[in-house]
Design an enzyme around this catalytic site. Structure first.
Site, PDB file in Angstrom:
ATOM      1  N   HIS A   1      -2.272   7.355   7.215  1.00 41.88           N
ATOM      2  CA  HIS A   1      -1.325   8.227   6.501  1.00 41.88           C
ATOM      3  C   HIS A   1      -2.004   9.505   6.032  1.00 41.88           C
ATOM      4  CE1 HIS A   1       2.565   6.348   6.202  1.00 41.88           C
ATOM      5  NE2 HIS A   1       2.057   5.205   5.762  1.00 41.88           N
TER       6      HIS A   1
ATOM      7  N   CYS B   1       6.219  -0.047   7.348  1.00 42.20           N
ATOM      8  CA  CYS B   1       5.824   1.088   6.523  1.00 42.20           C
ATOM      9  C   CYS B   1       6.961   1.438   5.584  1.00 42.20           C
ATOM     10  CB  CYS B   1       5.509   2.275   7.436  1.00 42.20           C
ATOM     11  SG  CYS B   1       5.014   3.767   6.566  1.00 42.20           S
ATOM     12  N   LEU B   2       6.626   1.765   4.342  1.00 43.51           N
ATOM     13  CA  LEU B   2       7.649   2.152   3.374  1.00 43.51           C
ATOM     14  C   LEU B   2       8.355   3.441   3.781  1.00 43.51           C
ATOM     15  CD1 LEU B   2       5.759   1.331   0.063  1.00 43.51           C
ATOM     16  CD2 LEU B   2       7.482  -0.053   1.250  1.00 43.51           C
TER      17      LEU B   2
ATOM     18  N   GLN C   1       3.277   9.946   1.037  1.00 44.90           N
ATOM     19  CA  GLN C   1       4.549   9.228   1.154  1.00 44.90           C
ATOM     20  C   GLN C   1       5.486   9.538  -0.008  1.00 44.90           C
ATOM     21  OE1 GLN C   1       2.510   5.265   2.176  1.00 44.90           O
ATOM     22  NE2 GLN C   1       4.510   5.158   3.165  1.00 44.90           N
TER      23      GLN C   1
ATOM     24  N   HIS D   1      -4.081   1.373   7.863  1.00 47.72           N
ATOM     25  CA  HIS D   1      -2.744   1.973   7.788  1.00 47.72           C
ATOM     26  C   HIS D   1      -2.720   3.119   6.782  1.00 47.72           C
ATOM     27  CE1 HIS D   1       1.797   1.461   7.779  1.00 47.72           C
ATOM     28  NE2 HIS D   1       1.621   2.129   6.649  1.00 47.72           N
ATOM     29  N   GLU D   2      -3.262   2.891   5.588  1.00 44.36           N
ATOM     30  CA  GLU D   2      -3.243   3.927   4.552  1.00 44.36           C
ATOM     31  C   GLU D   2      -4.148   5.105   4.915  1.00 44.36           C
ATOM     32  OE1 GLU D   2      -0.823   3.787   2.583  1.00 44.36           O
ATOM     33  OE2 GLU D   2      -0.367   1.690   2.962  1.00 44.36           O
TER      34      GLU D   2
ATOM     35  N   GLY E   1       0.844  -1.182   0.000  1.00 37.83           N
ATOM     36  CA  GLY E   1       0.000   0.000   0.000  1.00 37.83           C
ATOM     37  C   GLY E   1       0.882   1.235   0.000  1.00 37.83           C
TER      38      GLY E   1
END
Length: 185
Positions: free
Chosen positions: A150, A104-105, A61, A146-147, A56
């Protein structure tokens, strides 16, 4: 996105924003233009997510403060969920709370056991402006929550407490990508 094309195949990989970047801590703005620029952003987001081996990715990000995320994520039954949402809102998060590994990226290489509801429903729109509703369970529900976090300026680390949080933040300080440490984490 045209039918029959692989998401991200015409996109370009953009630089990832990392923990400490102020753009990750600010709520994102609503999308008002559902044109070619939005479609190109979504393509770039898929390309970036795949290049980073993620499941995701939220627009902030990659430095774009708009309410958009993409996903290519399995659920606990290994069913693949592939898509994007524009102006998403988490409308339901319910079921049992499961503490599971989450990464997380924007916090590369660091995972922490994070509590999330086992079911989630998100409503928003497609890139064409059509209403969309996505329901997820298990790991996919975790991804949706999670997204959405963000897009509100949050990170998974905001849900981690106690010893798990201290360990995760210690790992952040030692990470080779960390520059100024975890501001706001």
């Amino acid at each position: 996105m045209r039918r029959g094309t692989i998401p991200g195949s015409s996109g370009r990989v953009r630089p990832m924003r990392l923990l400490g970047d102020p753009g990750l801590g600010a709520p994102c703005e609503e999308v008002t233009d559902f044109g070619a620029e939005l479609s190109a952003l979504i393509e770039d987001m898929f390309a970036t997510m795949y290049a980073a081996s993620g499941v995701g990715l939220a627009a902030n990000q990659i430095g774009v403060p708009l309410r958009v995320f993409v996903y290519d994520c399995p659920d606990d039954e290994d069913r693949r969920h592939l898509g994007h949402l524009v102006n998403p809102r988490l409308v339901a998060a319910e079921g049992i709370t499961v503490r599971g590994p989450e990464g997380c990226l924007s916090v590369p290489g660091i995972e922490a056991a994070t509590p999330r509801f086992d079911e989630a429903v998100v409503e928003g729109f497609t890139a064409d402006g059509a209403p969309a509703r996505v329901r997820g369970t298990g790991f996919f529900a975790r991804c949706l929550q999670h997204e959405c976090d963000h897009l509100e300026g949050g990170l998974y680390l905001d849900h981690v407490t106690g010893l798990r949080r201290r360990r995760a933040l210690r790992a952040v300080r030692r990470a080779p990508w960390a520059t100024a440490g975890p501001s706001g984490a």
